[in-house]
Design a protein around this motif. Sequence first.
Motif: not given
Lengths: 318, 53
Positions: A309-314
């Motif tokens: 998901q583009p908003d996965d925590p990174d």
Amino acid sequence: MHTYTEKIQNLAKDVLKQGKAEMVIGFKQGTIPMAANPFVAKNENDADNLIWSSTCGLNLANYLPGIKKCEGKIGIIAKGCDSRNIVTHIVENKIDREKLYIIGLPCTGMVDKKQIALLFDDEITQFSEEGNTLIVKSETKEEKINKQEYLRSNCKTCTHRNPVIYDELVSDLVEEQIIEDQFADVKKIEAMSSEEKWDFFDKLTEDCIRCYACRNACPLCYCPTCFVDESGPQWVGKGQNTDDIKTFHYLRAYHCAGRCTDCGACEEACPMDIKVRNFTRKLNKDSLELFNWEAGLDISQRPPLDTYQPDDPDDFIM
Amino acid sequence: MGNLLEHVGIEKERVHFSWISSAEATKFVDVVKKITEKVRALGPNKKLKKQYN
């Protein structure tokens, strides 16, 4: 006799008689009190051996990937956590939903056998339960104890007692527990310094005899060759070296990330009473906090480690 | 992954993750410099270090 026992036997007989499934995976009474053995009933006579009690702590979903020859459906008795591991098997393409006939069992928790054994100096010779009261006897004494006080620690914080997937139910659904702080134990470790954490896990694993019972009892561990058994390359030393022992436990935990249902089968199987859930609990907490994910709740959801998901925590990437 | 390592007592500053393309030479140098600084400040690692004797 537990009130579920007769219901399970009748349901299993019915399932086998009507050909809804070719076999029913359940439990039978073990050879000693407080031992429940996994058991496969293949005909109506077998079904008389099926039992239920608060000592059926192993996870029956563990036996599904091993069943190779079965033309019809496989019947399985599933408490909340077992059903979540069945969902995980389906999601991971280990088994088809159509291949299963799931007898859901609303669970009221399993007991901590090792804690009960501590009440006695001698061997336990009898175990029975009446509702919430456990009656445990040895040669020298009899104890009547409250089941709630002797629940396994994973059952104390369980919020999925009811099966999440089933074809029929053994009884009405039970009320789910409301847990104020599900991860109090993990937070306690998180608050420690690096050195204290290291020492905590040193102490935790010091008795490990590398029997791999935790791995064998775990429904998630179904690799044809486990990394600990590989010799070329040899990922981890096979001896009693403390670093090898810890490496085994770390890697086993990582393999369960986002998949563990906290069923407690690993601790149930451990002969040295090592609280191995301390490793997987941290990953469960992270799954929930970072991905809002609890394993095995829905067969239509892909696990977080298998999707992007583009908003996965990174924020850990520098 | 880093979270569990930190949880079992490996210092957080010892393990780093980054994403560097093969075309980003300067970023690679920057990241390696930052990591070595942080790890040097911690001193030699004593954990998960197998003794062969």
